[in-house]
Write an enzyme that holds these catalytic residues in place. Structure first.
Site, PDB file in Angstrom:
ATOM      1  N   ASP A  65      37.801  34.197  34.773  1.00  0.00           N
ATOM      2  CA  ASP A  65      38.018  35.037  33.677  1.00  0.00           C
ATOM      3  C   ASP A  65      37.118  36.097  34.008  1.00  0.00           C
ATOM      4  O   ASP A  65      35.896  36.335  34.241  1.00  0.00           O
ATOM      5  CB  ASP A  65      37.111  34.392  32.508  1.00  0.00           C
ATOM      6  CG  ASP A  65      37.067  35.045  31.254  1.00  0.00           C
ATOM      7  OD1 ASP A  65      37.808  36.293  31.386  1.00  0.00           O
ATOM      8  OD2 ASP A  65      36.668  34.766  30.183  1.00  0.00           O
ATOM      9  N   LYS A  93      36.949  46.975  32.777  1.00  0.00           N
ATOM     10  CA  LYS A  93      38.452  46.384  32.274  1.00  0.00           C
ATOM     11  C   LYS A  93      39.202  47.200  31.505  1.00  0.00           C
ATOM     12  O   LYS A  93      40.312  47.353  31.571  1.00  0.00           O
ATOM     13  CB  LYS A  93      38.293  44.990  31.814  1.00  0.00           C
ATOM     14  CG  LYS A  93      39.563  44.248  31.676  1.00  0.00           C
ATOM     15  CD  LYS A  93      39.061  42.663  31.039  1.00  0.00           C
ATOM     16  CE  LYS A  93      40.546  41.930  30.742  1.00  0.00           C
ATOM     17  NZ  LYS A  93      39.888  40.705  30.391  1.00  0.00           N
TER      18      LYS A  93
HETATM   19 MG    MG Z   1      37.097  37.526  27.109  1.00  0.00          MG
END
Ligand code: MG
Ligand code: ADP
Length: 595
Positions: A9, A71
């Site tokens: 993740d 991100k």
């Molecule tokens: Mg997350």
């Protein structure tokens, strides 16, 4: 050895990595015992790099060299990126964003390299493959850039997986039936999204996704800080103090997920002044209400986009660290009119799901399926309406078991095989999984041989085979995976019923078995008595035993009938032996006469 595939993740705020170890998906902890790492990268003046908590610690000294939320930039053009980025963003000649001389892929690769290092250290081996998750709304360029970041870190990215799909895998929702629908509510540090998935042909399809890339736990930290500074009349904070105060606000917020009050305390935050202020959970809930309200609007929008109502959903799951806040959980429960599934750690679910996906892809998770057990006993109905168990409850699958059965009547040419599931002694109290007829060659009572075999394969599919032994003809019926796919509540109900009725059930079984035996013995005994082959002393006992059996049969009680049948059996035993002997003698005599 199969290649290990990591599940990663790569989050805006935090990242995590897992792998399948001995058949179980687990997240891997670093040297400090942490399974969740800040997605932060510090790049020193001489190009040195630190990642995670170590990078964050440098924020108070060099705030402009610590990159967080990378991100937000990955796979985007510079003109596509949002204004507030914590560190200055430059634009390259071909219009791509750059931070401290590096591309977003290169910075993300540093985080991935650190995750790879932790995993290799934990597993004691080199690892080169990974599944990496991305938000459902990521477009192709963002997905491709994430893949490139993996490659830069020395990882072959075997799958880019949608985060809500990973969450659904972690919560075991892939076992839901076709067309089941699931809402995934993901509230992290800086982003919120609500995705609605539907199971189609065994995989999840995204029906709708809605959210805000500028809505997350960080906002709540800022709201808490604002409340404190307003109360204390503090109006100017320099950027270094702000880092410390925001960290304290976050700590207070987390504390209030568990406790009713927390103290916001930062001594000498600007070198001279200190803050000490108590905040209650009620305060927090007042502050958070409009913030939570914004997430709910996106939920309603996603439902509307998918043309669904909350009642159409089969499950709602919570993902992201901010869903640990009780008021968030409550709001989601109220909106979706159901309790969300909170069986997993919300901030670990996505990495866990990615790990499961990796395990499915390299076969490492097959062992988990092998460890599945039958939730309830499986058997067939036999004479007298009894349950005859072939595979007991809690048997590890795959498994196979069989038994021989015979015909109950002379000249019978077919037998009904009724497949049952449950823990009760009588067939009628168990669940019917299906039935079928098998034919066999006519034979006198008790002479036909019918083998029945149950087989459950690794997918939980039950197959029943019935074989007529005299002709070797097989009838095979597949009964699907109903035998293994039973919901936990139903299993519990069945087991507790069987405990509750244990005494009466056993008594009925004993009585039925004794009655069947009596019904077999009585006509045989009467036939022998009528032939006058019985000695007087034998006759007295046999007649007394016969009378006892008949009385017990009318009384209907188990133990007296069982005792009486045993007595009759014993009384006829010597007689039977003598008759066999006599028959043998006669046969031998006939044989000699033939000579
Ligand atoms: Mg997350
Ligand atoms: P992301 O998906 O954005 O990378 P996470 O899912 O790890 O991040 O969520 C991080 C957010 O969760 C942070 O804002 C953090 O403060 C918040 N958080 C983590 N634990 C708790 C908690 N116990 N109570 C409230 N908020 C929490």
């Amino acid at each position: 050895m199969r290649d290990i595939i990591l599940g990663i993740d790569l989050g805006t705020t935090n990242s995590a990595v897992g792998t399948v170890d001995s058949g179980f998906p687990i997240l891997l902890a670093n040297e400090d015992g942490k399974r969740i790492f800040p997605s932060a990268v510090w790049i020193g003046r001489n190009g040195e790099i630190e990642v995670g908590a170590a990078a964050l610690r440098r924020r108070t000294i060099e705030p402009d060299r610590v990159i967080t939320s990378i991100k937000r930039l990955i796979g985007r053009r510079a003109d596509e990126t949002e204004e507030h980025f914590p560190v200055a963003v430059a634009t390259t000649s071909n219009g791509l964003p750059q931070v401290l001389g590096k591309s977003p892929e290169e910075i993300s690769a540093e985080i991935l390299r650190e995750l790879k290092r932790i995993a290799e250290w934990r597993m004691g081996t080199t690892i080169t493959k990974a599944v990496i998750t991305v938000p459902a709304y990521f477009h192709d360029a963002q997905r491709a850039a994430t893949k490139r970041a993996g490659e830069l870190a020395g990882l072959e990215v075997v799958r880019i997986l949608n985060e809500p799909t990973a969450a659904a895998l972690a919560y075991g929702l892939d076992k839901l039936s076709e067309h089941s629908r699931v809402a995934v509510y993901d509230l992290g540090g800086g982003t919120f999204d609500l995705s609605i998935l539907e199971m189609q042909d065994g995989v999840f399809q995204v029906l709708a996704t809605h959210g805000d890339t500028r809505l997350g736990g960080d906002d709540l930290d800022a709201l808490i800080l604002r409340r404190v500074t307003e109360r204390l009349g503090i109006d100017e904070i320099d950027s270094t103090s702000r880092v410390r105060l925001m960290e304290e606000a976050e700590r207070v917020k987390r504390t209030l997920s568990e406790n009713d009050t927390a103290v916001f305390r930062v001594p000498f935050y600007d070198g001279a002044r200190s803050i000490e202020e108590t905040i209650t959970r009620e305060d927090l809930e007042t502050i958070a209400a409009p913030w939570i309200g914004r997430t709910l609007r996106h939920c309603r929008q996603a439902l509307a986009d998918a043309a669904l109502t909350p009642e159409d959903l089969d499950a709602v799951v919570l993902v992201g660290g901010s869903t640990r806040i009780p008021a968030v959980r409550q709001a989601v429960a109220d909106l979706f009119k159901r309790e969300p599934d909170v069986s997993q750690h919300p901030d670990e679910a996505i990495a866990l799901g990615a790990t499961i996906q990796g395990g499915i892809m390299n076969g490492a998770l097959r062992q988990i399926i092998l460890l599945d057990v039958t939730p309830l006993s499986l058997g067939i109905e036999t004479f007298g309406g009894l349950m005859n168990v072939l595979i007991p409850r809690n048997t590890t699958i795959p498994c196979k078991a069989g038994e021989m059965f015979t015909n109950a009547a002379d000249g019978q040419t077919a037998m009904r095989v009724r497949v049952l599931q449950g823990e009760r002694e009588m067939a009628r109290d168990n669940w019917d999984l299906g039935d079928f007829n098998v034919g066999f060659a006519p034979a006198p009572k008790g002479q036909a041989r019918m083998g029945v075999q149950f087989k459950i394969d690794e997918n939980g599919i039950l197959e029943v085979l019935a074989r007529d032994v005299s002709t070797n003809t097989d009838t095979i019926v597949k009964l699907g995976n109903a035998a293994v796919n039973v919901d936990d509540e139903a299993v519990e109900a069945m087991v507790s019923e069987s405990v509750e009725h244990a005494f009466t059930d056993i008594a009925e079984r004993i009585f039925t078995e004794a009655r069947l035996k009596a019904e077999e013995l009585l006509p045989a005994v009467e036939a022998v008595l009528a032939q006058g082959l019985v000695r007087d002393d034998e006759r007295v006992e046999i007649e007394a035993a016969t009378a006892a059996v008949k009385t017990a049969l009318t009384q209907g009680a188990a133990t007296p009938l069982k005792t009486a049948v045993q007595r009759l059996d014993a009384a006829t035993e010597t007689l039977a032996a003598r008759l066999v002997e006599q028959a043998l003698d006669e046969a031998l005599e006939r044989g000699m006469n033939h000579q």
